[in-house]
Design an enzyme around this catalytic site. Sequence first.
Site, PDB file in Angstrom:
ATOM      1  CD  GLU A 277      85.719  25.673 -17.995  1.00  0.00           C
ATOM      2  OE1 GLU A 277      86.062  26.956 -18.064  1.00  0.00           O
ATOM      3  OE2 GLU A 277      85.722  24.878 -19.014  1.00  0.00           O
ATOM      4  CG  HIS A 298      54.150  26.728 -17.241  1.00  0.00           C
ATOM      5  ND1 HIS A 298      52.635  26.596 -17.009  1.00  0.00           N
ATOM      6  CD2 HIS A 298      54.474  28.053 -16.700  1.00  0.00           C
ATOM      7  CE1 HIS A 298      52.282  27.905 -16.652  1.00  0.00           C
ATOM      8  NE2 HIS A 298      53.002  28.560 -16.200  1.00  0.00           N
ATOM      9  CE  LYS A 413      90.187  20.575 -24.224  1.00  0.00           C
ATOM     10  NZ  LYS A 413      90.874  21.627 -23.631  1.00  0.00           N
TER      11      LYS A 413
END
Length: 423
Positions: A277, A298, A413
Amino acid sequence: MMRVDLSHAKLTKDIASYQEAVNEAHKWLHEKSGQGNDFVGWVTWPNNYDKEEVARIKEVAAKLKDQTDVLLVCGIGGSYLGARAAIEMINGLYPKNGPEVIFIGNTFSATYLKQVYDYVKDKELVLNVISKSGTTTETSVSFRIFKELVESKYQDKAKERIIATTDAKRGTLKELALKEGYETFVIPDDIGGRYSVFTAVGLLCLAFVGIDPTVVLEGSKKAYEDLKDPDLSSNEAYKYAVARRILDEMGYKSEMFVTYELQMTSIAEWWKQLFGESEGKEGKGLLPTSACFSTDLHSLGQFIQEGQKCLFETLLWFDKMSEDITFPHEEVDFDKMNYLAGKKLSWVNEMAMKGTLSAHEEDGNVPNILIHLEDNSAFSFGYMIYFFFKACGMSCYLLGINPFNQPGVEVYKKKMFKLLGKE
Ligand code: PA5
């Protein structure tokens, strides 16, 4: 406390060549003169945090924790990741004491929220809603649902079980808290969400689970002292920041944060938010990714070893963890594992780390920045967080980026609000 080892990083440039740029950016951080300078309150916070507020945090937690089965922490992004990371790093994934902490307010998933609701509805609850803006939709949705639950359980005593951590003066959450008479704690104006774990945002939750906020703050203060001189020969956080920039210039566009402890998975999530961010703007920044070894050897191990050479690793190694196990001996060596009998698992983990480092660096040609941290104590947590704050601020300023805003987050948003029919 923390040491950065660049001997596996394959840097093609001397970090000292950045000293001048680092000096300049250091001034921006300490003199509040760079981009986003309204949000550098965290730099001196270890020295000038509000002692009365910390005392009140401890009092409130001490008063409520024995009457609480579950602490519901309602927040998203910087308003929950640090607390979660701290609890898991210091107390582990299955702590023996204190109320259980469940995080809500960080999702719209009805399945998750309904399952949490059903799990907690007959337990003793405290609800801590955390939002600097007071208007974050994920947080508001969960808050309304769980506030109703607390109100229906505790009736006129409900306000004693709801705590709001928000802006000192503004916002709908502050207004509601005042109207309802909730206990409130402050997120300072000059500290942004992802830099706020040393405020009530993180500290209240820690106090509830028996982690002393003062010890965490002392760790951050030690880091402040150790990292206040920009000299690259001694400032470990800036060393790390410069190494990241050099690797970026060398064409490595992704940084994989690696630990060898499952209880550090949330530290990795916190780290990804901090760097992602702060740095991912204007078409720049390293893609922060993470892995926990040997578990992920793995899964992702194959890609790291032989896949596209797009990433470098930043390995956070704990010199000493709080627990150990001695591997048992069996009379009949049925599984041919007796070669490890009597050995500590911490040693086995260390050998796994050394073997992997060599495989990735030498055979896989993957650069590694190795960061040593003393242990997983509360003090070390405080130190480490401040170290990464400092490294992140410096990394962004070296890239010409404002580390303290997140304009890109608004785009989803807007589109979501349109679909939801919000005015
Ligand atoms: O780092 C940040 O600023 C963000 O991740 C915020 O913490 C997050 O968006 C939550 O914001 P608020 O505390 O206003 O609800």
